[in-house]
Write an enzyme that holds these catalytic residues in place. Structure first.
Site, PDB file in Angstrom:
ATOM      1  N   CYS A 215       1.011  -1.344  -0.026  1.00  0.00           N
ATOM      2  CA  CYS A 215      -0.046  -0.221  -0.019  1.00  0.00           C
ATOM      3  C   CYS A 215       0.797   1.264   0.034  1.00  0.00           C
ATOM      4  CB  CYS A 215      -1.012  -0.183   1.189  1.00  0.00           C
ATOM      5  SG  CYS A 215      -1.924  -1.660   1.453  1.00  0.00           S
ATOM      6  N   ALA A 216       1.931   1.364  -0.868  1.00  0.00           N
ATOM      7  CA  ALA A 216       3.033   2.333  -1.054  1.00  0.00           C
ATOM      8  C   ALA A 216       2.481   3.634  -1.334  1.00  0.00           C
ATOM      9  CB  ALA A 216       4.135   1.817  -1.728  1.00  0.00           C
ATOM     10  N   ALA A 217       1.648   3.943  -2.454  1.00  0.00           N
ATOM     11  CA  ALA A 217       1.631   5.293  -3.034  1.00  0.00           C
ATOM     12  C   ALA A 217       0.950   6.217  -1.653  1.00  0.00           C
ATOM     13  CB  ALA A 217       0.589   5.226  -3.890  1.00  0.00           C
ATOM     14  N   PRO A 218       1.453   7.626  -1.627  1.00  0.00           N
ATOM     15  CA  PRO A 218       2.311   8.370  -2.667  1.00  0.00           C
ATOM     16  C   PRO A 218       3.573   8.018  -2.740  1.00  0.00           C
ATOM     17  CG  PRO A 218       1.466   9.660  -1.142  1.00  0.00           C
ATOM     18  CD  PRO A 218       0.779   8.385  -0.478  1.00  0.00           C
ATOM     19  N   GLY A 219       4.154   7.447  -1.561  1.00  0.00           N
ATOM     20  CA  GLY A 219       5.542   7.324  -1.812  1.00  0.00           C
ATOM     21  C   GLY A 219       6.624   7.565  -0.544  1.00  0.00           C
TER      22      GLY A 219
ATOM     23  N   LYS B 251       7.221   6.999   2.280  1.00  0.00           N
ATOM     24  CA  LYS B 251       7.772   6.002   3.056  1.00  0.00           C
ATOM     25  C   LYS B 251       8.811   4.938   2.176  1.00  0.00           C
ATOM     26  CE  LYS B 251       4.323   5.655   6.600  1.00  0.00           C
ATOM     27  NZ  LYS B 251       3.438   6.625   5.784  1.00  0.00           N
TER      28      LYS B 251
ATOM     29  N   ASP C  58       0.855  -1.199  -4.764  1.00  0.00           N
ATOM     30  CA  ASP C  58      -0.373  -0.309  -4.617  1.00  0.00           C
ATOM     31  C   ASP C  58      -1.288  -0.733  -5.720  1.00  0.00           C
ATOM     32  OD1 ASP C  58      -0.778   2.349  -2.816  1.00  0.00           O
ATOM     33  OD2 ASP C  58      -2.114   1.933  -4.469  1.00  0.00           O
TER      34      ASP C  58
ATOM     35  N   ASP D 291       1.696   0.102   5.797  1.00  0.00           N
ATOM     36  CA  ASP D 291       0.902   1.190   5.976  1.00  0.00           C
ATOM     37  C   ASP D 291      -0.705   0.937   5.498  1.00  0.00           C
ATOM     38  OD1 ASP D 291      -0.191   3.845   6.686  1.00  0.00           O
ATOM     39  OD2 ASP D 291       1.372   4.681   5.451  1.00  0.00           O
TER      40      ASP D 291
ATOM     41  N   CYS E  90      -2.691   5.736   9.780  1.00  0.00           N
ATOM     42  CA  CYS E  90      -2.698   6.992  10.132  1.00  0.00           C
ATOM     43  C   CYS E  90      -4.032   7.286  10.795  1.00  0.00           C
ATOM     44  CB  CYS E  90      -2.573   8.139   8.917  1.00  0.00           C
ATOM     45  SG  CYS E  90      -3.492   7.823   7.792  1.00  0.00           S
TER      46      CYS E  90
END
Length: 446
Positions: free
Chosen positions: A259-263, A265, A280, A321, A374
């Site tokens: 679930c990487a975007a927007p990037g 991390k 993602d 994330d 978050c």
């Protein structure tokens, strides 16, 4: 006497920005559309292209302030209206909110705020009949509005009651009040730099936080700030920058960022020396991530896939994330407060459990899993990890230490996880204080 030249409404300075603000506000409050989708990408409001940078900034600040102060605005307007806000004409409601917000919290002359709001309703077929009402109410607001704000003794009125109830139950009333107060302020701009944080803090007229993040209150387009085009930094809240640091030394390690975007991390992991695979499910979000990495001159393997279904090699580390209710980001994304519902939390918790199981399956023996959200809701943080540890005997918690978070022991839970609140990291200047609400846990596979 020479007659004055008629100026069409579209030519009145500032009206276009307020009309677009009204459209976007209507999108959030009545059509359940996020601010991001209305401001960026293929779904962005078509009128944004014609706005100057100054008007675009005004429009964004106007919408954000309304959403941050919605409860207080409702109180003030209810005291100024005999029969309540008109419900048959959304543009009349928007015009009242826009006008009152400028009068009460923004550096806009009262007469301009009133005049432009009246023009907004005059241009709308259903709302035109309320032009006189809007004019009268906003003139009263200019005279009487500020004392009415003083009747509101807590910022918790500016959050949905269901959310306030949860925060009081989980964090105590004092913390809940402090969180609501922090959310009511426009947040600063936080940046993660590739090198020399102190020097970049000076160049960007900000300060380097103890955690390494650069914090500034500079205004204007991000792309015009020093260092952007050179790829020297990226935008990332100070709390969001903490989870990736829980891996420690990354040199030579293989890490998958689910679930990487927007990037943000992903960039941290790559910059730290890891070989990164970023996954993602959204092609558009992966495209944005790739653009960010290219600007930063950082590399990662990118994959468009549902992280819960994806299969690949085993990794030294997994960063998850997870999708969540995002209630920890309300200070930066005030629309979240009015778009999320309590029922969303349970549905998202089920998604998080599936993703956690997948994350464990992708780890090498001895590998590290960093799970974060978050969200300020325990079901998406502490409870999710408790459920995983109960189900997976081969996974153990590695407690976060004060040294992992630059000495801020107050950010560590009794169980040894990271938990930031919007009221954490106070500062003498309120514009430089606060954090997004984040949760992170570090686990190791035996």
């Amino acid at each position: 006497m020479k007659p004055s030249r008629f100026v069409p409404p579209t030519e009145v300075p500032g009206l276009a920005a307020r009309r677009i603000a009204a459209d976007i506000l209507d999108g959030v409050l009545h059509k359940r559309r996020t601010l991001d989708e209305q401001l960026e990408g293929t779904g962005a409001h078509p009128g944004l292209k014609s706005l100057s940078d100054r008007d675009r900034a005004l429009m964004r600040r106007l919408v954000a302030t309304i959403l941050r102060k919605l409860g207080t605005l409702g109180h003030v307007l209810s005291r100024l209206l005999d029969r309540g806000v008109p419900t048959d004409a959304p543009r009349a409601q928007s015009a009242l909110l826009i006008g009152a917000t400028q009068i009460l919290w923004m550096d806009v002359p009262d007469h301009a705020a009133v005049d432009l709001s009246v023009r907004l309703v005059q241009a709308d077929r259903r709302a035109a009949k309320y032009a006189g009402l809007v004019n009268a109410v906003l003139r009263r607001c200019a005279r009487e509005g500020h004392p009415l704000i003083e009747e509101v003794r807590t910022s918790m009125i500016d959050l949905p009651p269901w959310l306030v109830k949860r925060w009081v139950a989980h964090y105590g009333e004092d913390n809940a009040k402090a969180m609501a107060e922090a959310i009511g302020h426009e947040p600063p701009l936080d940046l993660t730099t590739k090198s020399d944080a102190a020097a970049w803090a000076t160049r960007l007229h900000g300060e380097a936080l103890s955690t390494g993040t650069i914090r500034t209150v500079l205004q204007g387009p991000i792309t015009m700030l020093p260092g952007f085009s050179d790829g020297q930094w990226w935008v990332q809240d100070a709390a969001a920058a903490m989870p990736a640091r829980l891996f420690g030394d990354l040199n030579g390690k293989t890490i998958v960022d689910l679930c990487a975007a927007p990037g943000g991390k992903t960039a941290q992991l790559a910059h730290g020396g890891a070989t990164v695979t970023a996954i993602d499910r959204s092609p558009a979000r992966i495209a944005r991530l790739k653009d960010n990495l290219a600007r930063l001159s950082l590399g990662a393997t990118t994959v468009v896939a549902d992280a819960a279904e994806w299969t690949g090699d085993l990794f030294d580390g997994v960063l998850l994330d997870a999708p969540c209710a995002a209630t920890g980001t309300i200070r930066r994304h005030p629309d979240v407060a009015w778009l999320k519902q309590e029922s969303d939390i349970g549905m998202l918790a089920a998604v998080q459990q599936r993703l956690l199981a997948k994350a464990v399956s992708l780890l090498k023996p001895g590998g590290t899993l960093v799970y974060c959200t978050c969200s300020l809701e325990p079901e998406e943080g502490e409870h999710a990890i408790a459920a995983l540890l109960a189900a997976e005997s081969g996974v153990k918690r590695v407690p976060v230490t004060a040294s992992d978070v630059a000495g801020h022991a107050e950010l560590i839970t009794p169980d040894g996880d990271l938990r930031t609140l919007p009221c954490h990291l106070p500062h003498a200047d309120p514009r430089l204080s606060g954090l997004d609400g984040f949760y992170a846990a570090r686990l190791v596979k035996s």
